[in-house]
Design a protein around this motif. Structure first.
Motif, PDB file in Angstrom:
ATOM      1  N   TRP A  26     -25.534   0.229 -42.960  1.00  0.00           N
ATOM      2  CA  TRP A  26     -24.944   1.426 -42.341  1.00  0.00           C
ATOM      3  C   TRP A  26     -26.061   2.357 -41.879  1.00  0.00           C
ATOM      4  O   TRP A  26     -27.097   2.481 -42.534  1.00  0.00           O
ATOM      5  N   ASN A  44     -20.469  11.129 -37.924  1.00  0.00           N
ATOM      6  CA  ASN A  44     -19.457  11.740 -38.779  1.00  0.00           C
ATOM      7  C   ASN A  44     -19.164  13.223 -38.583  1.00  0.00           C
ATOM      8  O   ASN A  44     -18.736  13.881 -39.518  1.00  0.00           O
ATOM      9  N   ARG A  61     -19.370  18.336 -42.724  1.00  0.00           N
ATOM     10  CA  ARG A  61     -19.781  17.335 -43.711  1.00  0.00           C
ATOM     11  C   ARG A  61     -21.246  17.583 -44.108  1.00  0.00           C
ATOM     12  O   ARG A  61     -22.037  16.644 -44.240  1.00  0.00           O
ATOM     13  N   SER A  64     -16.408   8.497 -38.490  1.00  0.00           N
ATOM     14  CA  SER A  64     -15.459   8.894 -39.543  1.00  0.00           C
ATOM     15  C   SER A  64     -14.196   8.058 -39.392  1.00  0.00           C
ATOM     16  O   SER A  64     -13.094   8.575 -39.255  1.00  0.00           O
ATOM     17  N   GLY A  65     -14.361   6.757 -39.390  1.00  0.00           N
ATOM     18  CA  GLY A  65     -13.247   5.860 -39.083  1.00  0.00           C
ATOM     19  C   GLY A  65     -13.202   5.663 -37.587  1.00  0.00           C
ATOM     20  O   GLY A  65     -14.203   5.331 -36.958  1.00  0.00           O
ATOM     21  N   TRP A 113     -15.032   0.228 -36.036  1.00  0.00           N
ATOM     22  CA  TRP A 113     -14.240   0.521 -37.234  1.00  0.00           C
ATOM     23  C   TRP A 113     -13.048   1.376 -36.815  1.00  0.00           C
ATOM     24  O   TRP A 113     -13.195   2.403 -36.154  1.00  0.00           O
ATOM     25  N   ASP A 164     -23.426   0.182 -47.239  1.00  0.00           N
ATOM     26  CA  ASP A 164     -22.973   1.379 -46.529  1.00  0.00           C
ATOM     27  C   ASP A 164     -23.862   2.563 -46.885  1.00  0.00           C
ATOM     28  O   ASP A 164     -24.999   2.415 -47.358  1.00  0.00           O
ATOM     29  N   ASP A 165     -23.352   3.742 -46.694  1.00  0.00           N
ATOM     30  CA  ASP A 165     -24.072   5.004 -46.856  1.00  0.00           C
ATOM     31  C   ASP A 165     -24.716   5.124 -48.244  1.00  0.00           C
ATOM     32  O   ASP A 165     -24.118   4.730 -49.243  1.00  0.00           O
ATOM     33  N   TRP A 214     -18.648   0.439 -49.424  1.00  0.00           N
ATOM     34  CA  TRP A 214     -18.330   1.874 -49.415  1.00  0.00           C
ATOM     35  C   TRP A 214     -17.249   2.215 -50.458  1.00  0.00           C
ATOM     36  O   TRP A 214     -17.502   2.939 -51.412  1.00  0.00           O
ATOM     37  N   CYS A 229     -18.645   3.343 -35.351  1.00  0.00           N
ATOM     38  CA  CYS A 229     -17.736   3.977 -36.293  1.00  0.00           C
ATOM     39  C   CYS A 229     -17.924   5.476 -36.111  1.00  0.00           C
ATOM     40  O   CYS A 229     -19.009   5.930 -35.766  1.00  0.00           O
ATOM     41  N   LYS A 242     -23.689  -0.950 -38.905  1.00  0.00           N
ATOM     42  CA  LYS A 242     -22.533  -0.074 -38.707  1.00  0.00           C
ATOM     43  C   LYS A 242     -23.107   1.283 -38.291  1.00  0.00           C
ATOM     44  O   LYS A 242     -23.730   1.972 -39.094  1.00  0.00           O
ATOM     45  N   ASP A 290     -10.690   5.231 -41.238  1.00  0.00           N
ATOM     46  CA  ASP A 290     -11.062   5.313 -42.650  1.00  0.00           C
ATOM     47  C   ASP A 290      -9.849   5.117 -43.545  1.00  0.00           C
ATOM     48  O   ASP A 290      -9.984   5.007 -44.759  1.00  0.00           O
ATOM     49  N   ASP A 301     -22.658   4.846 -37.505  1.00  0.00           N
ATOM     50  CA  ASP A 301     -21.636   5.848 -37.811  1.00  0.00           C
ATOM     51  C   ASP A 301     -21.967   7.175 -37.136  1.00  0.00           C
ATOM     52  O   ASP A 301     -23.107   7.436 -36.736  1.00  0.00           O
TER      53      ASP A 301
END
Ligand code: GLA
Length: 728
Positions: free
Chosen positions: A411, A480, A443, A528-529, A545, A366-367, A336, A526, A476, A548, A478
């Protein structure tokens, strides 16, 4: 062990060092005691003292005053208890209020699984279930308490059933309640400890005076959140890491929650925790049940440190599950911060080749690998590999990465949908939305309405296809953005208040399926962190996670707040590049490595851009990580000094259960002139035993009571790792 003393109508639940006690007065269950272990069950006098308001059978004319005073074990709204209550209902007639009285109880070995919900587990436990009844509506409430043979914690949950003939609406159903009398807490004023934060600044420790009125911690964001944490503790004013009393609650749930502590007119404190009553209303048809999630309670008479170790033991032994529970986790490198969206197979393989040489064991993509995602504004929901970036898909990449002796991870953000996605174009109604209102983006994305079976089934099938397409060994997961515009056109108007909780149940269901379909998959959650770092999600993923914010100095504080409750093995921590992307700070690689060692350990940087020297250092770090992994994962954690509090120095140690080995970490964050060495009192060692530290021998007692000298270092951001080993 759990006992029921029939003569005195007392329930006594014992953990190795604590007792949790309540009893009956006029068939109302009332809280009596939670604290150091007691030997006796003749305690009814504590509940039914004559100088206190008497139950209705004794003084009918003051029933409301009795409810307003009595330490009700599971307080109900509407009939005279004006404090924070745990449960309320609305009938079809629009009336609110209920009255719960004892009906029966059962005690058994072991613990039930909570259907569809995360919860602590273990056969080495005993459970008490107490059934209460609201005679007017026929609503039954089962309070469930579990104590473990080996851990000082009490797990509580609540199951509600509509045994009547008319539908009922549950407008509030919290999971636990605790009363602390003013003279408990060693006669001291109490304070409330919570863990508020923000994106990039998760879980800072806040203590405030417990005055009259209510202190709360809560989230209505659909996730446990960065801003608040499903944790609350009442602590005596003198409480430190090693002394003072602590009454703590942690919610095994990842959605909306409320934790409240209230000091009443008689100076007693009531603390409650559960699903946030706002945004919640659950329709219960006759015969239907509702299971409220679990709260775990921990009491400590030796400060926060002992509380921490009880939570760590509880979560390591009784919450974290699956293949990776007790296994060393692979040292990973995540692309990332190395590439953001700008990568392709060749770039990833370049990273992997260098990483493999440095002892890194897994590459995480990741993303940005799916749909046409080049930025954060598209393609969520279109879970097909972008073959322009990754020709041959994950199959080719995984084969190449495996050839290097590494694993591959990816991710995913399964709960979301971008406006610019094929999925949204086909199913705009799949986003959560309120009738007649355009849902708000965050986002540049909407939240998928996972409360709908067809939505979660579709998404689950897509991610299963991806994971089955190659040897993908880590995900992972996520999430967000928070939940807003929580509504849909599918559930009936009187069930719209169920969506937030149904959403959480759906996430849990999907993750459970994932673990069943891919039992060896390492799942890391995870949001956003660290926006969904809670015991609920820990039940599905053994690591989460943490933030961030990857700046090593910032991480000292974030990780300290997280380690207050969660074992080091669960805390996602990576070494990232400098200047740091979140703060612009430059910190030596050595300190970055040492900061990440108190978590799962990994890298989040472009290793191909590092100097040979730095790569050599990384090789040393990955060796160190493997060497100390078992100790860090399994040992007892002691917080010695806090950068969060002192703004100067940070220190903690991990001690093996047999006290033969320990690892001390010291970080001098900022350097000051003209300073003498610091005398650091260690903890957790055997006072009689002798330990070797850097070639010298010290007795455990000396190290713990007199201290070890830590000379000031020259320069900012100076970290030291000090191994301690018992001498033969
Ligand atoms: C979140 C995560 C990051 C990263 C990005 C990708 O912010 O916390 O680690 O995965 O999403 O978009």
């Amino acid at each position: 062990m759990i006992q029921y003393d029939e003569t005195h109508q007392i329930f006594k639940l014992d953990t190795p060092h604590t007792s949790y006690i309540f009893g009956l007065a006029d068939n109302y269950p009332g809280h009596i005691y939670y604290g150091k272990k007691l030997g006796d069950t003749d305690l009814a006098w504590l509940l039914r003292a004559e100088d206190r308001p008497q139950p209705p059978s004794v003084l009918r004319r003051e029933k409301t005053s009795f409810f307003d005073f009595f330490p009700m074990e599971y307080p109900f709204e509407g009939v005279g208890d004006f404090r924070e209550c745990c449960i309320n209902i609305r009938t079809e007639d629009g009336q609110e209020g209920l009255e719960l009285t004892y009906q029966s109880h059962r005690i058994f070995r072991g613990k039930r699984v909570l259907p569809g919900l995360p919860s602590t587990q273990g056969e080495d436990s005993s459970t008490l279930e107490v059934e209460l009844l609201d005679k007017v509506t026929g609503l039954t409430v089962v309070l469930s308490y579990t104590v473990f043979d080996d851990t000082d914690a009490v797990a509580q949950s609540v199951r509600v059933r509509n045994g009547g003939e008319r539908p009922l609406f549950l407008t509030k159903v919290l999971s636990a309640c605790l009363h602390v009398e003013p003279d408990m807490g060693a006669g001291q004023e109490m304070e409330v400890l919570t863990l508020p934060g923000s994106w990039g600044r998760e879980r800072s420790m806040q203590r405030q005076k417990m005055g009259y009125g209510t202190v709360s911690a809560e989230s209505k964001r659909g996730v446990s959140s960065h801003q608040s944490h499903p944790f609350m503790a009442l602590v005596s004013k003198n409480c430190t890491q090693t002394v003072g009393e602590v009454y703590a609650m942690n919610f095994v749930y990842s959605g909306n929650f409320a934790a409240r502590a209230m000091k009443d007119q008689f100076d007693r404190i009531r603390m409650v925790m559960g699903i946030h009553p706002e945004r919640f209303c659950w329709k219960l048809a006759p015969g239907e049940e509702f299971q409220a999630p679990e709260v775990v309670l921990v009491y400590s008479d030796e400060g926060l440190g002992k509380m921490t170790r009880s939570f760590h033991d509880l979560y390591r032994k009784h919450l974290i599950r699956g293949y990776w529970k007790d296994r060393r986790r692979p040292v990973l490198i995540n692309n990332w911060e190395a590439t953001y969206f700008n990568f392709n197979t060749e770039k990833l393989l370049e990273i992997a080749r260098e990483a493999a040489k440095a002892g890194i064991e897994m590459l995480v993509v990741d993303d940005g690998w799916f749909g046409h995602r080049e930025m954060d504004d598209s393609s969520l929901g279109d879970w097909t590999v972008n073959e322009e970036k990754l020709p041959g898909g994950f199959r080719y990449l995984a084969d190449e990465v495996n050839r290097l002796g590494m694993k591959l991870g990816i991710w995913l953000e399964p709960e979301m949908i971008s406006e610019d996605s094929d999925l949204y174009r086909a199913h705009p109604d799949w986003a959560l939305q309120l009738k007649g209102r355009e849902p708000g983006q965050c986002r540049a994305q909407y939240v998928l309405d996972l409360s709908r079976q067809e939505v979660r089934a579709y998404i689950y099938d897509r991610i299963k296809e991806v994971l089955s397409s190659a040897n993908i060994e880590y995900v992972k997961w996520d999430m967000n953005r928070p939940l807003a515009d929580v509504g849909n056109a599918v559930l009936s108007p009187d069930q719209q208040g169920e969506i937030s909780h149904r959403y959480m149940l759906a996430v849990y269901e999907m993750q459970e399926r994932l673990l069943k379909d891919f039992p060896k998959l390492l799942l890391e959650n995870c949001s956003s962190g660290g926006g969904r770092f809670d015991p609920g999600i820990l039940y599905y993923s053994p690591q989460i996670w943490c933030s961030d914010d990857t700046d090593a100095v910032e991480r000292l504080a974030i990780q300290e707040g997280t380690q207050l409750l969660y074992p080091l093995s669960s805390i996602g921590a990576h070494v990232s590049a400098c200047p740091n992307h979140q703060t612009g700070r430059t910190v030596p690689l050595e300190m970055r490595g040492i900061a990440a060692l108190s978590g799962t350990f990994g890298y989040e940087l472009d290793i191909t851009r590092l100097s040979e020297d730095e790569k050599k250092q990384i090789l040393e770090q990955t060796k160190l990580c493997r060497q100390y992994s078992a100790l860090i994962r399994e040992g007892d954690y002691y917080r010695l000094e806090s950068w969060q509090r002192s703004h100067a120095f940070d220190s903690y140690m991990v001690v093996s259960k047999d006290r033969k080995e320990a690892l001390l970490t010291c970080v001098q964050v900022l350097s000051r002139p003209n300073r003498a060495s610091r005398r650091l009192r260690l903890q957790g060692l055997d006072p009689e035993a002798f330990y070797e530290i850097e070639g010298k021998s010290f007795q455990g007692a000396t190290l713990m009571y007199a201290g070890l000298l830590i000379p000031p270092a020259h320069g900012d951001f100076q970290a030291r790792l000090i191994p301690i080993r018992q001498m033969a």
